[in-house]
Design an enzyme around this catalytic site. Structure first.
Site: not given
Ligand code: AMP
Length: 272
Positions: A28, A31, A33, A57, A183
């Site tokens: 999902n 920007d 990521h 998790q 989210r």
């Molecule tokens: P997730 O897919 O939510 O597990 O996030 C994967 C990675 O993307 C993790 O290292 C998060 O900290 C990073 N991430 C998610 N949202 C952001 C954001 N707004 N700015 C920077 N990194 C992000």
């Protein structure tokens, strides 16, 4: 961009390629990521991103089954961002048998998100460790959006002497300052999360000129329209709680709360 759908495909890829900069995600993609991929490219032209929604998790009452799955759009975005490969393992690739392993770093996990989500960091450490062992990256890039997670994973890598450098990448926010998050898609519109975000930034601005404790209390009362999990000032280095007189270190305001059933987290760095 090569799509690796199993551990075997990953192993063949590793044999043919050089140093890997690895960006783990749950898909999902937004920007935030993509900014991790930009950071990763500074370390190696060979950027490998994974998409895996990690069941360990999530607790039973959380959003594992409804977590947004947008694989086709994600692959398009990754292709456009210039990653070399994307690893999309099956559940059997990561958990061939149910995981009973319990990893913990109590001094970093027994606060903030670790209190209301006691299963969370154990699950994150397990999946990141498994991915590191499978991928053997030289660099691991994590977002500061999940700052506690970044410190926990960094400490795990150090404690186990894993040969990978853990790199943090700054939080990406929208034009109103709201941190991008998968989210956020649960909301019909972003008015409420953006309102929360403004209150948090105001808190950090005021905390410079007043006592931290009273500003935190004022801010908590401003946030009484949501189910607040925590609002705390802690050290960016080791999450130790702010104490009166601490004025040299780098701090962060850490926030988590639920609104309309959606859990939001954020953190803002500042100096006192
Ligand atoms: P997730 O897919 O939510 O597990 O996030 C994967 C990675 O993307 C993790 O290292 C998060 O900290 C990073 N991430 C998610 N949202 C952001 C954001 N707004 N700015 C920077 N990194 C992000």
């Amino acid at each position: 961009m090569i799509i690796l759908k199993s551990q075997e495909e990953l192993h063949k890829y590793k044999e043919s390629e050089g140093r890997i900069a690895f960006v783990p995600t749950m898909g999902n993609l937004h920007d935030g990521h993509i900014s991790l991929i930009t950071t990763a490219k500074k370390y190696s032209p060979n950027v490998l991103c994974s998409i895996f929604i990690n069941p360990t998790q999530f607790s039973a009452n959380e959003d594992f089954s409804t977590y947004p799955k947008t694989i086709d759009e994600d692959l398009k975005k990754l292709n456009a961002s210039g990653v070399s490969a994307v690893y999309v393992p099956s559940i059997e690739d990561i958990y061939p048998t149910p995981s009973t392993l319990k990893l913990d770093i109590p001094h970093l996990t027994q606060c903030l998100c670790g209190i209301s989500r006691p299963h969370f960091f154990g699950g994150v450490m397990t999946v990141v460790l498994k991915l590191i062992l499978q991928i053997s990256p030289q660099f691991l890039i994590l977002g500061e959006k999940d700052y506690q997670q970044f410190l926990v994973v960094k400490e795990m890598v150090q404690s186990l002497s894993l040969p990978v450098e853990v790199i943090s990448s700054p939080i990406i926010r929208n034009e109103k300052g709201l941190a991008l998050s998968s989210r956020n898609g649960y909301f019909q519109d972003l008015t409420t999360p953006e309102r929360i975000n403004k209150i948090l930034f105001d808190c950090v601005t005021k905390a410079k000129n007043s006592t931290v404790k009273s500003v935190i209390e004022q801010t908590k009362s401003q946030l009484d329209f949501l189910e607040l999990d925590y609002l705390e000032v802690r050290s960016s280095k080791d999450l130790s709680p702010y104490k009166i007189g601490d004025n040299l270190s780098q701090f962060r305001l850490f926030f988590a709360g639920k609104i309309h059933g959606v859990r939001l987290i954020d953190n803002i760095s500042f100096t006192l």
